[in-house]
Write an enzyme that holds these catalytic residues in place. Structure first.
Site, short mmCIF file in Angstrom:
data_model
loop_
_atom_site.label_atom_id
_atom_site.label_comp_id
_atom_site.label_asym_id
_atom_site.label_seq_id
_atom_site.Cartn_x
_atom_site.Cartn_y
_atom_site.Cartn_z
N GLU A 27 0.84 -1.22 0.00
CA GLU A 27 0.00 0.00 0.00
C GLU A 27 0.87 1.26 0.00
O GLU A 27 2.08 1.20 0.19
CB GLU A 27 -0.93 0.00 1.21
CG GLU A 27 -0.18 0.00 2.53
CD GLU A 27 -0.87 0.83 3.60
OE1 GLU A 27 -1.28 1.97 3.31
OE2 GLU A 27 -0.95 0.34 4.74
N LYS A 88 -5.31 10.82 0.70
CA LYS A 88 -5.49 9.44 1.18
C LYS A 88 -6.78 8.91 0.54
O LYS A 88 -7.86 9.44 0.78
CB LYS A 88 -5.60 9.50 2.70
CG LYS A 88 -5.96 8.21 3.39
CD LYS A 88 -5.96 8.43 4.91
CE LYS A 88 -6.66 7.30 5.63
NZ LYS A 88 -6.81 7.59 7.07
N SER A 142 -13.03 1.70 10.31
CA SER A 142 -12.32 1.82 9.03
C SER A 142 -13.00 1.01 7.93
O SER A 142 -13.47 -0.12 8.15
CB SER A 142 -10.88 1.33 9.20
OG SER A 142 -10.24 1.32 7.95
N ALA A 143 -12.98 1.58 6.73
CA ALA A 143 -13.49 0.87 5.55
C ALA A 143 -12.63 -0.37 5.25
O ALA A 143 -13.05 -1.25 4.50
CB ALA A 143 -13.50 1.80 4.35
N ASP A 144 -11.45 -0.45 5.86
CA ASP A 144 -10.60 -1.64 5.66
C ASP A 144 -11.34 -2.92 6.08
O ASP A 144 -11.18 -3.97 5.46
CB ASP A 144 -9.32 -1.55 6.49
CG ASP A 144 -8.37 -0.45 6.03
OD1 ASP A 144 -8.62 0.15 4.98
OD2 ASP A 144 -7.38 -0.21 6.75
N LYS A 161 -3.50 -2.34 15.92
CA LYS A 161 -2.78 -1.39 16.73
C LYS A 161 -3.67 -0.90 17.87
O LYS A 161 -4.87 -0.76 17.72
CB LYS A 161 -2.37 -0.21 15.86
CG LYS A 161 -1.40 0.68 16.55
CD LYS A 161 -0.91 1.81 15.69
CE LYS A 161 -0.23 1.33 14.44
NZ LYS A 161 -1.08 1.50 13.30
#
Ligand code: PSU
Ligand code: MN
Length: 304
Positions: A27, A88, A142-144, A161
């Site tokens: 990434e 981003k 998060s969209a992750d 994290k």
């Protein structure tokens, strides 16, 4: 091979695709928003070298003037590392960035989308986004995580994290049916430290077995990614309690400054780095290298 017409595939990556050689996607938000200059560019180049040293081809992903780049030149990496205007780009931003011909770095979510378009199955990063602490009030998830539930890419990371709510992140991934594998560990690593106090679903001790799990999952048409969590090597590990204090302090600062949305993760990363006097950055660099090496091994077995 006919790929999506929005993609520009670097010649090394194209050659690897044609010859069915192992490729590892990387990434770029970590370059533009995850680390300060010059460590960001040094790390980006070092991680590519680590993938090569482990006998796979690196494909760092970003968007340059609206083109989805799969594999970057060193000049393009430098642009991402030095230009403050670089955006981003996550899932919601992709179509706009492409049609408006913008440049930007890709998060885990958007890197997965582009890797998948390029038929790359394995992706190495440092940390994924997750459910933020206080998400019951802020809705900051998060969209992750959503991407992991729908896009067929294996993401190798160093766990969740502690800027996140680790427990809620695991619950969310469970709801979404994302398998979480601990590489040589039954405890979820916590990024800067190898232990988090939470267990993973499965401990798997070989890259070969992980590659077989990927093939099986997608062979069964179970859509979505697989999250491989790889503990930071012991010698580089930071103490969990010390890190937690640094993170608490960073979160209080972020609150005071009213930082929200896509700014919050970059803000916390740089604050934590400040508070730990650069210790967190060193750990971050080491763990990404470690993840790139494992991702290369998984990619090699994926093609066997
Ligand atoms: N965690 C890190 N370093 C990073 C990121 C996360 O330790 O650079 C980046 C990744 O690109 C990740 C993104 O996909 O932050 C998540 O941002 P958000 O929480 O806004 O979805
Ligand atoms: Mn967010």
């Amino acid at each position: 091979m006919k790929l999506n017409s929005y993609l520009d595939v670097h010649p090394d990556v194209e050659n690897a695709l044609n010859r069915k050689l192992p490729i590892v996607a990387l990434e770029s938000t970590i370059i533009s928003h995850g680390m300060p200059y010059p460590e960001n560019i040094e790390t980006a180049l070092m991680v590519e070298d680590t993938v090569r040293a482990n006998k796979a081809i690196p494909a760092t992903i970003a968007i340059i003037n609206g083109r989805l780049k799969v594999g970057l030149t060193n000049k393009e990496i430098e642009l991402l590392a030095t230009n403050d205007e670089v955006r981003k780009i996550s899932r919601r931003d992709l179509a706009i960035a492409v049609s408006q011909k913008l440049s930007g770095s890709t998060t885990v979510a958007s890197t997965m989308i582009i890797a998948n378009l390029a038929k790359i199955a394995v992706f190495a990063t440092g940390g994924i986004g997750g459910v933020h602490r206080g998400a019951e009030k802020t809705f900051d998830i998060s969209a992750d995580l959503e991407e992991l539930s729908r896009t067929n890419v294996c993401v190798v990371c160093a766990g969740a994290k502690a800027i996140l709510d680790i427990g809620l992140t695991l619950e969310y991934l469970e709801t979404k049916g994302v398998p979480i594998i601990g590489y040589k560990t039954s405890e979820l690593p916590a990024f800067y430290s190898s232990k988090s106090g939470f267990n993973v679903d499965y401990r798997i001790d070989s890259a070969f077995d992980i590659a077989k799990i990927l093939q099986t999952k997608w062979g069964l048409s179970i859509e979505g990614g697989v999250l491989v969590t790889n503990p930071i090597p012991e010698t580089f590990e930071l103490e969990f309690v010390m890190m937690n204090e640094a993170i608490n302090e960073a979160i209080i600062e972020a609150d005071k400054e009213k930082i929200t949305g896509k700014e919050i993760t970059p803000y916390l990363l740089s604050k934590v780095n400040e508070i730990t006097q650069g210790k967190s950055l060193v750990a971050n660099i080491k763990l990404i290298q470690n993840n790139a090496a494992l991702a290369a091994k998984i990619a090699i077995h994926y093609f066997e």
